[in-house]
Design an enzyme around this catalytic site. Structure first.
Site, PDB file in Angstrom:
ATOM      1  N   ILE A 111       7.886  -2.580   2.537  1.00 26.17           N
ATOM      2  CA  ILE A 111       6.944  -3.695   2.483  1.00 26.17           C
ATOM      3  C   ILE A 111       7.504  -4.904   3.237  1.00 26.17           C
ATOM      4  N   THR A 112       6.841  -5.256   4.341  1.00 24.37           N
ATOM      5  CA  THR A 112       7.258  -6.410   5.151  1.00 24.37           C
ATOM      6  C   THR A 112       7.224  -7.676   4.298  1.00 24.37           C
ATOM      7  N   GLU A 150       1.181   0.652  10.068  1.00 22.89           N
ATOM      8  CA  GLU A 150      -0.273   0.451  10.262  1.00 22.89           C
ATOM      9  C   GLU A 150      -0.938   1.729  10.777  1.00 22.89           C
ATOM     10  N   LEU A 171       0.846  -1.203   0.000  1.00 25.49           N
ATOM     11  CA  LEU A 171       0.000   0.000   0.000  1.00 25.49           C
ATOM     12  C   LEU A 171       0.882   1.254   0.000  1.00 25.49           C
ATOM     13  N   THR A 172       1.849   1.313   0.924  1.00 25.60           N
ATOM     14  CA  THR A 172       2.684   2.505   1.097  1.00 25.60           C
ATOM     15  C   THR A 172       3.599   2.712  -0.117  1.00 25.60           C
ATOM     16  N   GLU A 173       3.772   3.981  -0.493  1.00 33.08           N
ATOM     17  CA  GLU A 173       4.666   4.326  -1.600  1.00 33.08           C
ATOM     18  C   GLU A 173       5.710   5.336  -1.121  1.00 33.08           C
ATOM     19  N   ASN A 193       6.223   8.313  -1.907  1.00 32.67           N
ATOM     20  CA  ASN A 193       5.667   9.660  -1.673  1.00 32.67           C
ATOM     21  C   ASN A 193       4.324   9.666  -0.949  1.00 32.67           C
ATOM     22  N   PHE A 195      -7.774  15.687   8.552  1.00 29.10           N
ATOM     23  CA  PHE A 195      -6.892  15.336   7.426  1.00 29.10           C
ATOM     24  C   PHE A 195      -7.156  16.202   6.197  1.00 29.10           C
ATOM     25  N   SER A 214       1.216   8.054   5.112  1.00 27.65           N
ATOM     26  CA  SER A 214       0.002   8.293   5.906  1.00 27.65           C
ATOM     27  C   SER A 214      -1.202   8.591   5.023  1.00 27.65           C
TER      28      SER A 214
HETATM   29  P1  TGC Z   1     -11.330   8.682   4.174  1.00 28.65           P
HETATM   30  O1  TGC Z   1     -11.916   9.710   3.239  1.00 28.65           O
HETATM   31  O2  TGC Z   1     -11.473   8.868   5.629  1.00 28.65           O
HETATM   32  O3  TGC Z   1     -11.890   7.238   3.780  1.00 28.65           O
HETATM   33  C1  TGC Z   1     -11.891   6.750   2.447  1.00 28.65           C
HETATM   34  C2  TGC Z   1     -12.866   5.576   2.405  1.00 28.65           C
HETATM   35  O4  TGC Z   1     -12.395   4.532   3.246  1.00 28.65           O
HETATM   36  C3  TGC Z   1     -13.349   4.284   4.308  1.00 28.65           C
HETATM   37  N1  TGC Z   1     -12.565   4.044   5.531  1.00 28.65           N
HETATM   38  C4  TGC Z   1     -12.430   2.825   6.050  1.00 28.65           C
HETATM   39  N2  TGC Z   1     -12.975   1.649   5.686  1.00 28.65           N
HETATM   40  C5  TGC Z   1     -12.643   0.577   6.421  1.00 28.65           C
HETATM   41  N3  TGC Z   1     -11.791   0.654   7.469  1.00 28.65           N
HETATM   42  C6  TGC Z   1     -11.239   1.810   7.866  1.00 28.65           C
HETATM   43  N4  TGC Z   1     -10.382   1.857   8.904  1.00 28.65           N
HETATM   44  C7  TGC Z   1     -11.553   2.973   7.142  1.00 28.65           C
HETATM   45  N5  TGC Z   1     -11.189   4.280   7.233  1.00 28.65           N
HETATM   46  C8  TGC Z   1     -11.824   4.917   6.240  1.00 28.65           C
HETATM   47  C9  TGC Z   1     -14.186   5.542   4.389  1.00 28.65           C
HETATM   48  O5  TGC Z   1     -15.464   5.267   4.937  1.00 28.65           O
HETATM   49  C10 TGC Z   1     -14.265   5.932   2.923  1.00 28.65           C
HETATM   50  O6  TGC Z   1     -15.182   5.048   2.299  1.00 28.65           O
HETATM   51  P2  TGC Z   1     -16.087   5.551   1.049  1.00 28.65           P
HETATM   52  O7  TGC Z   1     -17.001   4.404   0.757  1.00 28.65           O
HETATM   53  O8  TGC Z   1     -16.764   6.801   1.518  1.00 28.65           O
HETATM   54  O9  TGC Z   1     -15.124   5.833  -0.064  1.00 28.65           O
HETATM   55  O10 TGC Z   1      -9.800   8.539   3.765  1.00 28.65           O
HETATM   56  P3  TGC Z   1      -8.595   9.566   3.849  1.00 28.65           P
HETATM   57  O11 TGC Z   1      -7.961   9.618   2.504  1.00 28.65           O
HETATM   58  O12 TGC Z   1      -9.043  10.877   4.471  1.00 28.65           O
HETATM   59  O13 TGC Z   1      -7.560   8.823   4.827  1.00 28.65           O
HETATM   60  C11 TGC Z   1      -7.899   8.496   6.109  1.00 28.65           C
HETATM   61  C12 TGC Z   1      -6.673   7.952   6.901  1.00 28.65           C
HETATM   62  C13 TGC Z   1      -5.578   8.979   6.996  1.00 28.65           C
HETATM   63  C14 TGC Z   1      -7.198   7.677   8.285  1.00 28.65           C
HETATM   64  C15 TGC Z   1      -6.154   6.664   6.314  1.00 28.65           C
HETATM   65  O14 TGC Z   1      -5.761   6.813   5.027  1.00 28.65           O
HETATM   66  C16 TGC Z   1      -5.062   6.013   7.144  1.00 28.65           C
HETATM   67  O15 TGC Z   1      -5.391   5.170   7.973  1.00 28.65           O
HETATM   68  N6  TGC Z   1      -3.735   6.322   6.952  1.00 28.65           N
HETATM   69  C17 TGC Z   1      -2.649   5.552   7.560  1.00 28.65           C
HETATM   70  C18 TGC Z   1      -2.034   4.660   6.508  1.00 28.65           C
HETATM   71  C19 TGC Z   1      -1.670   3.299   7.028  1.00 28.65           C
HETATM   72  O16 TGC Z   1      -2.082   2.863   8.088  1.00 28.65           O
HETATM   73  N7  TGC Z   1      -0.880   2.591   6.264  1.00 28.65           N
HETATM   74  C20 TGC Z   1      -0.506   1.238   6.623  1.00 28.65           C
HETATM   75  C21 TGC Z   1       0.204   0.536   5.484  1.00 28.65           C
HETATM   76  S1  TGC Z   1       0.324  -1.210   5.724  1.00 28.65           S
HETATM   77  C22 TGC Z   1       1.418  -1.425   6.951  1.00 28.65           C
HETATM   78  O17 TGC Z   1       1.887  -0.538   7.580  1.00 28.65           O
HETATM   79  C23 TGC Z   1       1.763  -2.830   7.244  1.00 28.65           C
HETATM   80  S2  TGC Z   1       2.918  -3.084   8.475  1.00 28.65           S
HETATM   81  C24 TGC Z   1       2.767  -4.751   8.574  1.00 28.65           C
HETATM   82  C25 TGC Z   1       3.543  -5.449   9.603  1.00 28.65           C
HETATM   83  O18 TGC Z   1       4.745  -5.712   9.379  1.00 28.65           O
HETATM   84  O19 TGC Z   1       2.933  -5.883  10.629  1.00 28.65           O
HETATM   85  P1  FAD Z   2       4.713   9.947   6.629  1.00 26.46           P
HETATM   86  O1  FAD Z   2       3.322   9.707   6.204  1.00 26.46           O
HETATM   87  O2  FAD Z   2       5.605  10.734   5.732  1.00 26.46           O
HETATM   88  O3  FAD Z   2       4.642  10.670   8.049  1.00 26.46           O
HETATM   89  C1  FAD Z   2       5.751  11.397   8.612  1.00 26.46           C
HETATM   90  C2  FAD Z   2       5.277  12.074   9.907  1.00 26.46           C
HETATM   91  O4  FAD Z   2       4.241  13.009   9.595  1.00 26.46           O
HETATM   92  C3  FAD Z   2       4.678  11.080  10.907  1.00 26.46           C
HETATM   93  O5  FAD Z   2       5.061  11.440  12.204  1.00 26.46           O
HETATM   94  C4  FAD Z   2       3.181  11.251  10.736  1.00 26.46           C
HETATM   95  O6  FAD Z   2       2.454  10.957  11.920  1.00 26.46           O
HETATM   96  C5  FAD Z   2       3.114  12.744  10.416  1.00 26.46           C
HETATM   97  N1  FAD Z   2       1.888  13.085   9.681  1.00 26.46           N
HETATM   98  C6  FAD Z   2       1.513  12.679   8.443  1.00 26.46           C
HETATM   99  N2  FAD Z   2       0.325  13.197   8.120  1.00 26.46           N
HETATM  100  C7  FAD Z   2      -0.078  13.922   9.176  1.00 26.46           C
HETATM  101  C8  FAD Z   2      -1.243  14.693   9.469  1.00 26.46           C
HETATM  102  N3  FAD Z   2      -2.257  14.813   8.611  1.00 26.46           N
HETATM  103  N4  FAD Z   2      -1.299  15.357  10.661  1.00 26.46           N
HETATM  104  C9  FAD Z   2      -0.291  15.238  11.568  1.00 26.46           C
HETATM  105  N5  FAD Z   2       0.826  14.522  11.340  1.00 26.46           N
HETATM  106  C10 FAD Z   2       0.924  13.876  10.172  1.00 26.46           C
HETATM  107  N6  FAD Z   2       3.453  -0.414   4.400  1.00 26.46           N
HETATM  108  C11 FAD Z   2       2.821  -1.303   3.591  1.00 26.46           C
HETATM  109  O7  FAD Z   2       2.033  -0.922   2.724  1.00 26.46           O
HETATM  110  N7  FAD Z   2       3.044  -2.646   3.728  1.00 26.46           N
HETATM  111  C12 FAD Z   2       3.899  -3.150   4.660  1.00 26.46           C
HETATM  112  O8  FAD Z   2       4.063  -4.377   4.762  1.00 26.46           O
HETATM  113  C13 FAD Z   2       4.603  -2.235   5.505  1.00 26.46           C
HETATM  114  N8  FAD Z   2       5.522  -2.696   6.378  1.00 26.46           N
HETATM  115  C14 FAD Z   2       6.298  -1.800   7.072  1.00 26.46           C
HETATM  116  C15 FAD Z   2       7.376  -2.267   7.839  1.00 26.46           C
HETATM  117  C16 FAD Z   2       8.208  -1.360   8.506  1.00 26.46           C
HETATM  118  C17 FAD Z   2       9.377  -1.876   9.276  1.00 26.46           C
HETATM  119  C18 FAD Z   2       7.922   0.031   8.449  1.00 26.46           C
HETATM  120  C19 FAD Z   2       8.778   1.029   9.186  1.00 26.46           C
HETATM  121  C20 FAD Z   2       6.867   0.492   7.692  1.00 26.46           C
HETATM  122  C21 FAD Z   2       6.050  -0.403   6.986  1.00 26.46           C
HETATM  123  N9  FAD Z   2       5.020   0.047   6.140  1.00 26.46           N
HETATM  124  C22 FAD Z   2       4.346  -0.841   5.333  1.00 26.46           C
HETATM  125  C23 FAD Z   2       4.824   1.470   5.925  1.00 26.46           C
HETATM  126  C24 FAD Z   2       4.102   2.206   7.056  1.00 26.46           C
HETATM  127  O9  FAD Z   2       2.730   1.915   7.061  1.00 26.46           O
HETATM  128  C25 FAD Z   2       4.358   3.714   6.882  1.00 26.46           C
HETATM  129  O10 FAD Z   2       5.721   3.938   7.222  1.00 26.46           O
HETATM  130  C26 FAD Z   2       3.438   4.562   7.744  1.00 26.46           C
HETATM  131  O11 FAD Z   2       2.100   4.464   7.292  1.00 26.46           O
HETATM  132  C27 FAD Z   2       3.865   6.038   7.747  1.00 26.46           C
HETATM  133  O12 FAD Z   2       4.121   6.495   6.446  1.00 26.46           O
HETATM  134  P2  FAD Z   2       5.500   7.263   6.132  1.00 26.46           P
HETATM  135  O13 FAD Z   2       6.626   6.449   6.642  1.00 26.46           O
HETATM  136  O14 FAD Z   2       5.492   7.623   4.697  1.00 26.46           O
HETATM  137  O15 FAD Z   2       5.431   8.576   7.017  1.00 26.46           O
END
Ligand code: TGC
Ligand code: FAD
Length: 388
Positions: A166-167, A367, A134-136, A138, A387, A141
């Site tokens: 990407i894990t 996450e 998912l994450t890119e 650029n 946001f 978050s």
């Molecule tokens: P927003 O406009 O709020 O929502 C867009 C659409 O998505 C729906 N929605 C959800 N649906 C299910 N579950 C949720 N938690 C949802 N949150 C929102 C929402 O209802 C809407 O639906 P629709 O039908 O109206 O289109 O979206 P936004 O663009 O404002 O972003 C919201 C935000 C910032 C909270 C979200 O993008 C976010 O959670 N950002 C954090 C990104 C993140 O967590 N990345 C994780 C990448 S994966 C990873 O890190 C794996 S680590 C793995 C490991 O090693 O364990």
């Molecule tokens: P950024 O989004 O650039 O954030 C930088 C800082 O700005 C943070 O402190 C953040 O809280 C803050 N910030 C951003 N937006 C706001 C806002 N609106 N208001 C206030 N503060 C804000 N992703 C995947 O897709 N798949 C995976 O398997 C995966 N595995 C991972 C494994 C590891 C070890 C790590 C470190 C990351 C992994 N990720 C994965 C990515 C991870 O989900 C992202 O690193 C995370 O979502 C944050 O994105 P970023 O690093 O680009 O930080």
């Protein structure tokens, strides 16, 4: 003396099946992970054969129905498994949560019958390793800004773009990838290793999650057959639904890391003497232990209730965000505070605190960062989205 980490007798709320799976995973971690984890973290190398051994104990896709190779267990069982794995190391829990929540869950929830039959049983056994893109570079978050794209080319799509952080990408046989179509709609598809133009460069030199492989996903005009797209989901809610499951598992998992730190610190405090008495007798050391067990207990109650709600399909994303944010925060605080109780010994690999604290720096970021989850709670309580 009361050394329990089940201070409020939550065990009484668990079924025999929950306790049995907990014992199985606990035994596995003690036998297979604890003896080697320090060396693998030091050497920055993944644990060999990890996915197959996780598959063998039923830790991959435990809540996926048995007909697809899962164990058909409930959400509390899933949480308990994550807790026991992370007692060993966050890298082990990460491997299981990515495979279960981020790869098997979307295939099960959004995939075609053919996709489920083709991938789920092998993912459950650990014969196939998956990752989640998912994450890119650029867009972290704000995943909605993603630039990775698919273009319709008749019987296949052409995929271009890149994913970062990407894990398990360097080890993966398949990747669940989220990309925008020509209308800008987010779609999910399964990309298989071996497809021309698909590479997974490894990310080196991490100070955190060193026993976990992390990498990129690079797509250069990759031809992906149309049957690999998820037919049953469109939009950002697809990947965000997967994150609900993974964040829930993390809320449980990090309690395991905190418990490991607590048990080690409590034991050490009773054995280590300074000024002619065990350091556990000093008020300032008791404060650290008392606060740690209090926070562990609160975190346990939070996830138990969340698990009940999740079993009933009533857990909201905002509740999950609160639990993820709170529990990672208390776990990293416990790891840092209790490391101090060991004095100089606390920085050594023989003890787990430094490793857990360093791992939890990733967990508090991935996450959804600590601050992003706070803003999700802020949005939920005020109705005003910070946001946009
Ligand atoms: P927003 O406009 O709020 O929502 C867009 C659409 O998505 C729906 N929605 C959800 N649906 C299910 N579950 C949720 N938690 C949802 N949150 C929102 C929402 O209802 C809407 O639906 P629709 O039908 O109206 O289109 O979206 P936004 O663009 O404002 O972003 C919201 C935000 C910032 C909270 C979200 O993008 C976010 O959670 N950002 C954090 C990104 C993140 O967590 N990345 C994780 C990448 S994966 C990873 O890190 C794996 S680590 C793995 C490991 O090693 O364990
Ligand atoms: P950024 O989004 O650039 O954030 C930088 C800082 O700005 C943070 O402190 C953040 O809280 C803050 N910030 C951003 N937006 C706001 C806002 N609106 N208001 C206030 N503060 C804000 N992703 C995947 O897709 N798949 C995976 O398997 C995966 N595995 C991972 C494994 C590891 C070890 C790590 C470190 C990351 C992994 N990720 C994965 C990515 C991870 O989900 C992202 O690193 C995370 O979502 C944050 O994105 P970023 O690093 O680009 O930080």
């Amino acid at each position: 003396m009361n050394p329990t980490t089940d201070y409020f007798q939550i065990d009484e709320l668990l079924t025999d099946e929950h306790k049995m799976i907990r014992q199985t995973v606990r035994d596995y971690v003690d036998k297979e992970i604890m003896p080697i984890i320090d060396e693998h973290a030091h050497k920055h190398i993944p644990i060999p054969n990890l996915m197959k051994s996780l598959g063998a104990i039923g830790a991959l896709g435990p809540y996926i129905p048995e007909e697809y190779g899962g164990a058909g267990m409930d959400q509390i069982a899933y949480g308990i498994i994550m807790q026991e794995l992370e007692r060993g190391d966050s890298a082990v829990r990460s491997a299981a949560s990515v495979q279960s929540s981020l790869v098997m869950y979307p295939i099960f929830s959004f995939g075609s019958e053919e996709q489920k039959r083709k991938y789920l049983p092998k993912l459950a056994s650990g014969d196939m390793i998956g990752c989640f893109g998912l994450t890119e570079p650029n867009h972290g978050s704000n995943p909605n800004g993603m630039e990775t794209k698919i273009k319709d080319a008749g019987d296949h799509y052409i995929l271009n773009g890149a994913k970062m952080w990407i894990t398990n990408s360097p080890l993966a046989d398949i990747a669940v990838v989220w990309a925008k179509d020509e209308e800008g709609v987010i779609r999910g598809l399964v990309v298989e290793r071996g497809m021309d133009g698909f590479t997974t460069p490894e990310t080196h030199n991490k100070w955190s999650l060193r026993a976990s492989a992390t990498g990129e996903l690079a797509f250069d005009n990759v031809k992906v057959p149309k049957e690999n797209i998820f037919p049953n989901i469109k939009g950002l809610k697809g990947p965000l639904s997967c994150l609900n499951s993974a964040r829930y598992g993390i809320s449980w998992g990090v309690i395991g890391a905190a418990i490991n730190c607590y048990e080690v610190a409590l034991k050490y405090s009773l054995q280590r003497e300074q000024f002619g008495r065990p350091i556990g007798g000093f008020q300032l050391q008791q404060k650290k232990l008392a606060e740690a067990i209090t926070e562990i207990t609160k975190a346990q109650l939070l996830v138990w209730r969340l698990g009940v709600l999740k079993n009933e399909n009533r857990a909201t994303p905002a509740q999950i965000s609160m639990a993820k944010r709170n529990n990672v925060h208390i776990a990293i605080t416990i790891a840092r505070e209790l490391r101090q109780m060991l004095g100089g010994m606390g920085i050594m690999g023989e003890f787990p605190m430094m490793r857990h604290a360093a791992n939890l720096e990733s967990v508090i970021t991935y996450e959804g960062t600590h601050d992003v989850h706070l803003l999700i709670t802020g949005n939920d309580v005020t109705g005003i989205n910070a946001f946009v």
